[in-house]
Design a protein around this motif. Structure first.
Motif, short mmCIF file in Angstrom:
data_model
loop_
_atom_site.label_atom_id
_atom_site.label_comp_id
_atom_site.label_asym_id
_atom_site.label_seq_id
_atom_site.Cartn_x
_atom_site.Cartn_y
_atom_site.Cartn_z
N THR A 42 -6.85 -3.76 8.84
CA THR A 42 -6.95 -3.15 7.65
C THR A 42 -6.25 -1.79 7.87
O THR A 42 -6.12 -1.17 8.74
CB THR A 42 -8.55 -2.50 7.06
N TYR A 43 -5.49 -1.42 6.67
CA TYR A 43 -4.98 -0.03 6.34
C TYR A 43 -5.71 0.83 5.26
O TYR A 43 -5.48 0.30 4.08
CB TYR A 43 -3.55 0.17 6.39
N VAL A 46 -7.85 -1.59 3.42
CA VAL A 46 -7.27 -2.62 2.67
C VAL A 46 -6.80 -3.52 3.70
O VAL A 46 -6.00 -3.08 4.46
CB VAL A 46 -6.48 -2.36 1.73
N LYS A 48 -4.54 -5.95 5.55
CA LYS A 48 -2.91 -6.20 5.61
C LYS A 48 -2.64 -7.29 6.35
O LYS A 48 -1.44 -7.77 6.10
CB LYS A 48 -2.39 -4.83 6.04
N ALA A 49 -3.34 -7.67 7.42
CA ALA A 49 -2.83 -8.95 8.28
C ALA A 49 -4.20 -9.57 8.86
O ALA A 49 -5.45 -8.86 8.82
CB ALA A 49 -2.00 -8.31 9.17
#
Length: 80
Positions: A42-43, A46, A48-49
């Motif tokens: 997460t970033y 959120v 992300k990968a």
């Protein structure tokens, strides 16, 4: 155990981990992903990968396995 006595892997929710922590623990996460764990990177909260194992029937894995088998069957080159 299932009704017929077979042991099955229990599904685990992917662990969410921030990008900063993932960078700090990258090799540990790779080792754990190879062993079957899945991580959501997460970033700022959120997703992300996703980091997880490659299934053995994935084209990339089949290609890699074929290249490893080819290396194993090659005879050593004669030294001059």
């Amino acid at each position: 155990m299932t009704e017929n006595g077979d042991a099955t892997l229990q599904y685990r929710q992917p662990q969410r981990i921030g990008v900063s922590e993932a960078r700090a623990r990258w090799y540990e996460l790779l080792r754990r992903a190879k062993a079957g764990e899945v991580f959501i990177i997460t970033y700022r909260g959120v997703a992300k990968a996703e980091l997880g194992p490659i299934p053995p029937d994935h084209p990339v894995m089949r290609e890699w396995l074929a290249s490893q088998q080819a290396k194993d069957t090659e005879s050593p080159k004669d030294s001059p």
